[in-house]
Every structure is written in C-alpha cells, then in structure tokens.
Design a protein around this motif. Sequence first.
Motif, PDB file in Angstrom:
ATOM      1  N   CYS A 169       0.820  -1.223   0.000  1.00 35.65           N
ATOM      2  CA  CYS A 169       0.000   0.000   0.000  1.00 35.65           C
ATOM      3  C   CYS A 169       0.848   1.264   0.000  1.00 35.65           C
ATOM      4  O   CYS A 169       0.541   2.250   0.681  1.00 35.65           O
ATOM      5  N   GLY A 170       1.941   1.238  -0.767  1.00 37.60           N
ATOM      6  CA  GLY A 170       2.776   2.426  -0.903  1.00 37.60           C
ATOM      7  C   GLY A 170       3.838   2.591   0.169  1.00 37.60           C
ATOM      8  O   GLY A 170       4.662   3.507   0.074  1.00 37.60           O
ATOM      9  N   HIS A 171       3.847   1.762   1.184  1.00 41.26           N
ATOM     10  CA  HIS A 171       4.882   1.863   2.225  1.00 41.26           C
ATOM     11  C   HIS A 171       6.241   1.500   1.640  1.00 41.26           C
ATOM     12  O   HIS A 171       6.385   0.479   0.971  1.00 41.26           O
ATOM     13  N   ARG A 172       7.251   2.333   1.887  1.00 39.72           N
ATOM     14  CA  ARG A 172       8.556   2.094   1.269  1.00 39.72           C
ATOM     15  C   ARG A 172       9.738   2.303   2.215  1.00 39.72           C
ATOM     16  O   ARG A 172      10.883   2.149   1.811  1.00 39.72           O
ATOM     17  N   GLU A 173       9.497   2.623   3.470  1.00 42.37           N
ATOM     18  CA  GLU A 173      10.589   2.857   4.423  1.00 42.37           C
ATOM     19  C   GLU A 173      10.856   1.584   5.227  1.00 42.37           C
ATOM     20  O   GLU A 173      10.070   1.203   6.097  1.00 42.37           O
ATOM     21  N   VAL A 174      11.979   0.922   4.932  1.00 45.34           N
ATOM     22  CA  VAL A 174      12.379  -0.311   5.613  1.00 45.34           C
ATOM     23  C   VAL A 174      13.236   0.070   6.816  1.00 45.34           C
ATOM     24  O   VAL A 174      14.309   0.656   6.652  1.00 45.34           O
ATOM     25  N   ASP A 175      12.769  -0.253   7.998  1.00 44.56           N
ATOM     26  CA  ASP A 175      13.486   0.119   9.219  1.00 44.56           C
ATOM     27  C   ASP A 175      14.603  -0.882   9.503  1.00 44.56           C
ATOM     28  O   ASP A 175      14.591  -1.630  10.481  1.00 44.56           O
ATOM     29  N   HIS A 176      15.579  -0.903   8.577  1.00 47.50           N
ATOM     30  CA  HIS A 176      16.687  -1.845   8.681  1.00 47.50           C
ATOM     31  C   HIS A 176      17.827  -1.351   7.799  1.00 47.50           C
ATOM     32  O   HIS A 176      17.680  -0.372   7.074  1.00 47.50           O
ATOM     33  N   PHE A 177      18.980  -2.066   7.853  1.00 53.35           N
ATOM     34  CA  PHE A 177      20.109  -1.731   6.990  1.00 53.35           C
ATOM     35  C   PHE A 177      20.008  -2.403   5.633  1.00 53.35           C
ATOM     36  O   PHE A 177      20.648  -1.971   4.676  1.00 53.35           O
ATOM     37  N   PHE A 178      19.256  -3.488   5.551  1.00 52.70           N
ATOM     38  CA  PHE A 178      19.121  -4.222   4.295  1.00 52.70           C
ATOM     39  C   PHE A 178      17.754  -4.908   4.268  1.00 52.70           C
ATOM     40  O   PHE A 178      17.005  -4.876   5.253  1.00 52.70           O
ATOM     41  N   CYS A 179      17.421  -5.495   3.122  1.00 51.99           N
ATOM     42  CA  CYS A 179      16.113  -6.125   2.950  1.00 51.99           C
ATOM     43  C   CYS A 179      16.122  -7.519   3.567  1.00 51.99           C
ATOM     44  O   CYS A 179      16.771  -8.427   3.034  1.00 51.99           O
ATOM     45  N   GLU A 180      15.401  -7.673   4.668  1.00 55.04           N
ATOM     46  CA  GLU A 180      15.312  -8.946   5.375  1.00 55.04           C
ATOM     47  C   GLU A 180      13.833  -9.213   5.655  1.00 55.04           C
ATOM     48  O   GLU A 180      13.035  -8.280   5.787  1.00 55.04           O
ATOM     49  N   VAL A 181      13.460 -10.484   5.761  1.00 54.75           N
ATOM     50  CA  VAL A 181      12.047 -10.855   5.865  1.00 54.75           C
ATOM     51  C   VAL A 181      11.311 -10.125   6.994  1.00 54.75           C
ATOM     52  O   VAL A 181      10.263  -9.515   6.755  1.00 54.75           O
ATOM     53  N   PRO A 182      11.791 -10.165   8.258  1.00 48.89           N
ATOM     54  CA  PRO A 182      11.033  -9.501   9.329  1.00 48.89           C
ATOM     55  C   PRO A 182      10.794  -8.008   9.069  1.00 48.89           C
ATOM     56  O   PRO A 182       9.710  -7.493   9.347  1.00 48.89           O
ATOM     57  N   ALA A 183      11.808  -7.330   8.520  1.00 46.43           N
ATOM     58  CA  ALA A 183      11.666  -5.892   8.254  1.00 46.43           C
ATOM     59  C   ALA A 183      10.658  -5.631   7.143  1.00 46.43           C
ATOM     60  O   ALA A 183       9.868  -4.677   7.209  1.00 46.43           O
ATOM     61  N   LEU A 184      10.637  -6.460   6.098  1.00 48.60           N
ATOM     62  CA  LEU A 184       9.699  -6.264   4.990  1.00 48.60           C
ATOM     63  C   LEU A 184       8.268  -6.603   5.388  1.00 48.60           C
ATOM     64  O   LEU A 184       7.324  -5.972   4.906  1.00 48.60           O
ATOM     65  N   LEU A 185       8.100  -7.586   6.260  1.00 51.17           N
ATOM     66  CA  LEU A 185       6.750  -7.938   6.714  1.00 51.17           C
ATOM     67  C   LEU A 185       6.105  -6.774   7.465  1.00 51.17           C
ATOM     68  O   LEU A 185       4.877  -6.599   7.416  1.00 51.17           O
ATOM     69  N   LYS A 186       6.919  -5.959   8.137  1.00 48.68           N
ATOM     70  CA  LYS A 186       6.373  -4.823   8.893  1.00 48.68           C
ATOM     71  C   LYS A 186       5.805  -3.744   7.972  1.00 48.68           C
ATOM     72  O   LYS A 186       5.040  -2.893   8.426  1.00 48.68           O
ATOM     73  N   LEU A 187       6.178  -3.773   6.685  1.00 50.44           N
ATOM     74  CA  LEU A 187       5.665  -2.775   5.740  1.00 50.44           C
ATOM     75  C   LEU A 187       4.260  -3.110   5.249  1.00 50.44           C
ATOM     76  O   LEU A 187       3.555  -2.241   4.736  1.00 50.44           O
TER      77      LEU A 187
END
Length: 314
Positions: A169-187
């Motif tokens: 739904c347009g969310h694009r800010e990953v609260d992490h240093f890199f793309c990892e499953v737990p961080a992407l699920l939060k989006l």
Amino acid sequence: MNWVNESTPQEFVLLGFSDRPWLALPLFAVFLVSYVLTIFGNVAIILVSRLDAKLHTPMYFFLTNLSLLDLCYTTSTVPQMLVNICSSRKVISYGGCVAQLFIFLALGSTECLLLGVMSFDRFVAICRPLHYSVIMHQRLCLQLAAASWLSGFSNSVLQSAWTLRMPLCGHREVDHFFCEVPALLKLSCVDTTANEAELFFISVLFLLIPVTLILISYAFIVHAVLRMQSAEGRRKAFGTCGSHLIVVTLFYGTAIYMYLQPPSPASKDRGKMVSLFYGIITPMLNPLIYTLRNKEVKGAFRRLITRVFIIKKQ
C-alpha cells in the motif's frame, strides 16, 4: 493481484540508524574494515585449502564451502550499506531489494545446514576414526554440500515469494540496513500473522533442529574425547571441535534471537545490531577462529608463503 502490483514501490528507503547521524562514521568504519577482513580471510582459507594437498580432506572441503558462502553472504549486503551510509538518499531499487532478500536468505539458510554437516563430519572423525575414510567418502561429501546449498536456495524461493506477494500500500521505508524478511513484513498493510507463523516454522526447521543435532553430536564427541588415552589427541580434538563450536554459537545464537523471539517495538534497534552481527561480524570472525585455533591451517599458510618466496627467488 492488481492491488499487489500497484502497491509495489519502485524503490525502498533503508532507514538503518538514520535517526542517529552521529553513528554514520563509526558504522562506515566498522562495516568497511569487517568487509575487507572477510574478503581477505575467506579467500585465504579457500586458496590454502585448495593449494595444500594436506588439507584435501572432508573437513577442509566443508570449510571451503563455508568460506565461499560467507564471501557471497556479506557481498550481498555490505557494499549497498556502505553506499547508503555515504549518501543522503538511503535507497535501494525494488529489484535490488528482491535480489538482496533472496541471496541473503538463501545463503543464511545454507549456512544453518552446512554447520550441521560440519558437526557430523567431526562426529565421525572422532567417534568413528577407523571408519572415517569409508563413511566420509568424496561422493557423500559432495552430496551433503549440494543438499545444503539446494535446501537453502529452495527455502529462499518459498520465503521470498511469500514475503514479496504481501501488499505494501505504498509503504517504502524499511526500518533496517538491508532487505530482510522480518523488516519487509512490517511494511505490509494487511494481517501478516500467517506469514509470521510460516517464518517461525521455517526458522525452527533451519535453526533449532540443526543446532539440536549439533549439540547431540558434541555430547558424543566430548564423551569420546574424554576416553582418549593420549593428551595430545585430546588437545587436537578439542582444538578442531572448539573452533567449530565457537562459530556455531556465534551464528545460531544471534540468528535464533532474531527469528525466534516474538516481535517487540522495544527490541527494534537491538534486532538491527543482532542481524549485523550474524550478517557481517560472524563471517569476518570465521577465518580468524579457524586459523588461530588450528595448527594444520597455520602450517599450510607457512608452507604456502614459503613456496611463494622460493618461486620469487627463482
């Protein structure tokens, strides 16, 4: 399906510790030094294991696989992290994020299984020494290594697909240093309970089961070592197994903390540091642990350096 496609951003913002700009320089220095040491250390392990005939054994075959894995593991994340720390736009393209997620997850899963295979090798070497060459023949070693790599990449295909199909739904800010499953699920803007349950189940398969088997094998190893009559034999056995056990503790301990604890806002920054530890620090420490505690590797390094000097003199 259109909803998923329309909600997919063209790029992601990797926040890291952007709310603490004073950490940028120390983190850049740590990441850069760790990456350089990882490259040199693991390349050295691969070269000496291939060039020294005395190290053409199952143990060093699996160690070579681990070093190659760690090289790719860190390269999938650290260069992008270094670029983002120096840039005001801390972004990664959608394609880059997908590639990073897939490679990091595949190699992490492979390492979980490979460390288990290495403990089995040590178990056979110490508890069944007379049958070691018969059991750990070349074909079995190749099969075990291939199974680890194939299982790791297969797991990554499934987990990456399940994670990336979630609408953002347009969310694009990953609260992490890199793309990892737990961080992407939060989006995701929908309920992720099913995905989190699936992630927990897969983590049990790739983390808890291998580490349980490793602990059982080391219980047998310790029992066998204590029964040895030779003090030199006990020292050598504890030396080679101790190196592997340190690596197992560092990798599994941090990965289990990251993937098997319930999500908590209070542990957000702690989770970032833990993921950096198993993603960057552990691959850097692996060559040091195996060389500093292993006389065979140190002897192989000395022989290789001697050969290089002799060739130069000629």
